[in-house]
Design an enzyme around this catalytic site. Structure first.
Site, mmCIF file in Angstrom:
data_model
loop_
_atom_site.group_PDB
_atom_site.id
_atom_site.type_symbol
_atom_site.label_atom_id
_atom_site.label_comp_id
_atom_site.label_asym_id
_atom_site.label_seq_id
_atom_site.Cartn_x
_atom_site.Cartn_y
_atom_site.Cartn_z
ATOM 1 N N HIS A 58 -2.380 -2.558 -9.613
ATOM 2 C CA HIS A 58 -3.331 -1.884 -8.720
ATOM 3 C C HIS A 58 -4.606 -2.712 -8.664
ATOM 4 O O HIS A 58 -5.018 -3.299 -9.655
ATOM 5 C CB HIS A 58 -3.647 -0.474 -9.252
ATOM 6 N N ASP B 17 2.816 5.250 -6.962
ATOM 7 C CA ASP B 17 4.091 5.157 -6.228
ATOM 8 C C ASP B 17 5.307 5.035 -7.128
ATOM 9 O O ASP B 17 6.441 5.122 -6.656
ATOM 10 C CB ASP B 17 4.042 3.938 -5.293
ATOM 11 N N HIS C 207 0.862 -1.195 0.000
ATOM 12 C CA HIS C 207 0.000 0.000 0.000
ATOM 13 C C HIS C 207 0.895 1.241 0.000
ATOM 14 O O HIS C 207 1.683 1.410 -0.914
ATOM 15 C CB HIS C 207 -0.938 -0.099 1.214
HETATM 16 C C1 SDX Z 1 -1.395 1.982 -3.420
HETATM 17 O O1 SDX Z 1 -6.155 0.675 -3.165
HETATM 18 C C2 SDX Z 1 -5.651 1.841 -3.456
HETATM 19 O O2 SDX Z 1 -6.314 2.704 -3.973
HETATM 20 C C3 SDX Z 1 -4.179 2.017 -3.054
HETATM 21 C C4 SDX Z 1 -3.517 3.309 -3.498
HETATM 22 C C5 SDX Z 1 -4.114 4.499 -2.796
HETATM 23 O O3 SDX Z 1 -3.955 5.612 -3.302
HETATM 24 O O4 SDX Z 1 -4.619 4.338 -1.643
HETATM 25 O O5 SDX Z 1 -3.653 3.471 -4.890
HETATM 26 C C6 SDX Z 1 -2.041 3.295 -3.160
HETATM 27 O O6 SDX Z 1 -1.366 1.157 -2.541
HETATM 28 C C7 SDX Z 1 -0.859 1.678 -4.808
HETATM 29 C C8 SDX Z 1 -0.327 0.214 -4.941
HETATM 30 C C9 SDX Z 1 1.093 0.209 -4.367
HETATM 31 N N1 SDX Z 1 1.609 -1.164 -4.278
HETATM 32 C C10 SDX Z 1 2.554 -1.599 -5.110
HETATM 33 O O7 SDX Z 1 3.029 -0.962 -6.058
HETATM 34 C C11 SDX Z 1 3.066 -3.001 -4.766
HETATM 35 C C12 SDX Z 1 3.160 -3.834 -6.041
HETATM 36 N N2 SDX Z 1 1.833 -4.124 -6.532
HETATM 37 C C13 SDX Z 1 1.206 -5.356 -6.098
HETATM 38 O O8 SDX Z 1 1.569 -5.821 -4.842
HETATM 39 C C14 SDX Z 1 -0.273 -5.449 -6.462
HETATM 40 O O9 SDX Z 1 -0.386 -5.019 -7.749
HETATM 41 C C15 SDX Z 1 -1.277 -4.699 -5.602
HETATM 42 C C16 SDX Z 1 -1.119 -5.020 -4.159
HETATM 43 C C17 SDX Z 1 -1.129 -3.243 -5.803
HETATM 44 C C18 SDX Z 1 -2.655 -5.128 -6.086
HETATM 45 O O10 SDX Z 1 -2.812 -6.446 -5.698
HETATM 46 P P1 SDX Z 1 -4.104 -7.284 -6.167
HETATM 47 O O11 SDX Z 1 -5.164 -6.426 -6.738
HETATM 48 O O12 SDX Z 1 -4.472 -8.198 -5.047
HETATM 49 O O13 SDX Z 1 -3.564 -8.075 -7.386
HETATM 50 P P2 SDX Z 1 -2.821 -9.425 -7.251
HETATM 51 O O14 SDX Z 1 -1.731 -9.309 -6.235
HETATM 52 O O15 SDX Z 1 -3.839 -10.502 -7.095
HETATM 53 O O16 SDX Z 1 -2.132 -9.499 -8.678
HETATM 54 C C19 SDX Z 1 -2.863 -9.950 -9.808
HETATM 55 C C20 SDX Z 1 -1.833 -10.721 -10.629
HETATM 56 C C21 SDX Z 1 -1.112 -11.785 -9.810
HETATM 57 O O17 SDX Z 1 -0.748 -12.810 -10.712
HETATM 58 P P3 SDX Z 1 -1.679 -14.150 -10.742
HETATM 59 O O18 SDX Z 1 -1.731 -14.691 -9.311
HETATM 60 O O19 SDX Z 1 -3.045 -13.702 -11.246
HETATM 61 O O20 SDX Z 1 -0.954 -15.085 -11.695
HETATM 62 O O21 SDX Z 1 -0.810 -9.804 -11.086
HETATM 63 C C22 SDX Z 1 0.438 -10.172 -10.496
HETATM 64 C C23 SDX Z 1 0.145 -11.099 -9.335
HETATM 65 O O22 SDX Z 1 1.221 -12.019 -9.156
HETATM 66 N N3 SDX Z 1 1.052 -8.923 -10.034
HETATM 67 C C24 SDX Z 1 2.329 -8.593 -10.199
HETATM 68 C C25 SDX Z 1 2.431 -7.300 -9.641
HETATM 69 N N4 SDX Z 1 1.258 -6.910 -9.142
HETATM 70 C C26 SDX Z 1 0.406 -7.927 -9.381
HETATM 71 N N5 SDX Z 1 3.367 -9.244 -10.767
HETATM 72 C C27 SDX Z 1 4.554 -8.593 -10.753
HETATM 73 N N6 SDX Z 1 4.740 -7.335 -10.247
HETATM 74 C C28 SDX Z 1 3.707 -6.678 -9.682
HETATM 75 N N7 SDX Z 1 3.875 -5.435 -9.174
#
Ligand code: SDX
Length: 427
Positions: free
Chosen positions: A306, A363, A265
């Site tokens: 996201h 971010d 997050h």
């Molecule tokens: C913020 O919610 C908000 O609005 C948050 C925010 C706000 O202003 O409040 O926007 C701020 O938190 C932005 C996000 C910051 N986090 C990151 O940058 C961390 C990296 N991103 C991930 O951890 C992930 O994308 C999340 C946590 C942001 C979202 O997670 P989800 O929606 O639960 O998606 P997921 O983890 O289920 O991913 C879906 C797929 C997965 O693959 P499969 O299991 O379907 O095969 O995409 C892949 C994940 O492995 N994936 C990634 C990835 N993010 C998701 N693979 C590689 N790198 C990544 N960054």
């Protein structure tokens, strides 16, 4: 007032009729609140398809990459308003007139100091305490100072507390930083605007005058705007859930700070820079992308992906423009920016990221601007918390003023059926 009906047919049960609600824009919402009475729960781990509340503050269309605050697009606000104007909008629902803006700015300016006792809190931390730990603790402790405004049912108390928190966050954030570098904190100055005052308290010293760069002050203000609010994200949902118990607003905002700290997050901005430093050179970008795609490798591209945006995060676009502006204005050639741009270019052309709709989020570029401004890595999430305080307070006020019920989700229980206790001799 329902706008329609849905029927839920469950094997072995009578069809259940449910109300459907339409928002101003966005998906319809099926009201499942009556299901518990029919012996049925819904489950939605991570709440990807679940609306936790009704709100008028922010709207996100993840497919279109749209973010509206009270109907205004984020890029229009970031490029034309200042942060306190956006605070006013989030809290009151309308942009302020000149008179309203001046009054709001004056109130904030007059509440930026904190009690001298608060400084003692910071002295209680080790020098190497993470600033988020300090901020979280001190914000929660503020409730012990303001007994005159803790009745959350009183609109005046809610307003006083809201203004105190917006006003004092920069002061406390800067105090956390100063403590971590062993320097004395500076009192806020009433002749400086909000973001310039914050940079003064961060980088000024008692030994000489400190002139805040207007370019950096504007960039800081824009970063606060881009972080101000984002619908029912994890930390805002935490603030709402804490607030639904009737907890005091300082405790609720402290719970939001705690939730924001996670690297998935608000902690992602710090994690992005650490990732870019670990990649180290543009020549290593391809291998980093391979690792991010490898299910057996926990490495992820921080700043990518996201829960809601399956298109560009509109904040990332503004952040990238601001990044280019600030670095060129300052004549900074940050190698991390080159790595970030190469990473973005490769990822956006890579089938894995395209298929999973993973785009840069807010971010991805913010950390590079913060480095250019001189903000240290361990203060990045504090900056996020400072900007998001206005959004948390807007949602807290919206929830408390509409007398929401206490939030209490249920579960799918897969544990042991009932069984009887056996004495230890028989186990
Ligand atoms: C913020 O919610 C908000 O609005 C948050 C925010 C706000 O202003 O409040 O926007 C701020 O938190 C932005 C996000 C910051 N986090 C990151 O940058 C961390 C990296 N991103 C991930 O951890 C992930 O994308 C999340 C946590 C942001 C979202 O997670 P989800 O929606 O639960 O998606 P997921 O983890 O289920 O991913 C879906 C797929 C997965 O693959 P499969 O299991 O379907 O095969 O995409 C892949 C994940 O492995 N994936 C990634 C990835 N993010 C998701 N693979 C590689 N790198 C990544 N960054």
């Amino acid at each position: 007032m329902s706008n329609g009906k849905a029927t839920l047919a469950i094997e072995g049960k009578e069809p259940l009729e449910l109300d459907v609600y339409q928002g101003t824009i966005g998906p319809d919402c099926v009201d499942v609140s009556s299901l518990a009475g029919q012996g049925v729960f819904t489950i939605d781990e991570g709440f990807a398809s679940t609306a936790s509340c009704e709100s008028k503050i922010t709207y996100i269309d993840g497919g279109a990459g749209t973010l509206l605050h009270r109907g205004y697009p984020i890029d229009e606000l970031a490029n034309n308003a200042d942060y306190l104007e956006v605070c006013y909008l989030l809290l009151n629902g309308e942009l302020p007139t000149k008179e309203e803006k001046k009054e709001f700015d004056d109130i904030v300016r007059k509440h930026t100091m904190v009690s001298e006792n608060v400084a003692n809190f910071f002295n209680g931390f080790r020098y190497d305490a993470h600033p988020m730990a300090m901020l979280c603790a001190v914000v929660a402790a503020l409730s012990s100072f303001y007994h005159d405004s803790l009745d959350i049912s009183d609109p005046e108390h809610r307003e006083i507390t809201t203004m105190r928190l917006i006003s004092k966050m920069p002061t406390m954030a800067a105090m956390a930083y100063k403590h971590s570098i062993g320097q004395p904190s500076l009192y806020p100055r009433n002749d400086l605007d909000y973001s310039a005052n914050f940079l003064y308290m961060m980088f000024g010293t008692p030994c000489e005058d400190y002139e805040v760069s207007p370019v950096l002050a504007r960039a800081m203000d824009k970063i606060f705007i881009l972080h101000a609010d984002h619908e029912q994200n994890a930390s805002t949902s935490t603030v709402r859930l804490a607030g639904s118990t009737g907890a005091n607003p300082f405790a609720c905002i402290a719970s939001g700070i705690a939730a924001l700290w996670g690297p998935s997050h608000g902690g992602a901005n710090e994690a992005v820079v650490k990732m870019l430093e670990e990649i180290g050179d543009e020549s290593n970008v391809d291998s980093a992308v391979l690792r991010a795609k490898d299910k057996d490798d926990p490495f992820r591209l921080m700043g990518f992906g996201h829960r809601v945006y399956k298109n560009f995060d509109p904040r990332a676009k503004v952040m990238k423009e601001t990044c280019d502006e600030v670095l060129s204005e300052l004549g900074i050639d940050d190698p991390l920016l080159k790595i970030a741009k190469r990473l973005e270019q490769i990822a956006l052309e890579d089938e894995y990221f395209v298929e999973k709709k993973l785009y840069p989020n807010v971010d991805f570029y913010s950390g590079i601007i913060l480095r250019a401004i001189g903000i240290p890595l361990n203060m990045f999430t504090v900056i996020f918390a400072l900007g998001r305080t206005s959004g948390w307070l807007a949602h807290w006020n919206e929830m408390v003023s509409t007398n929401s019920r206490i939030g209490r989700p249920r579960q799918l229980y897969t544990g042991s059926p009932q069984r009887s206790y056996e004495s230890i001799d028989k186990r």
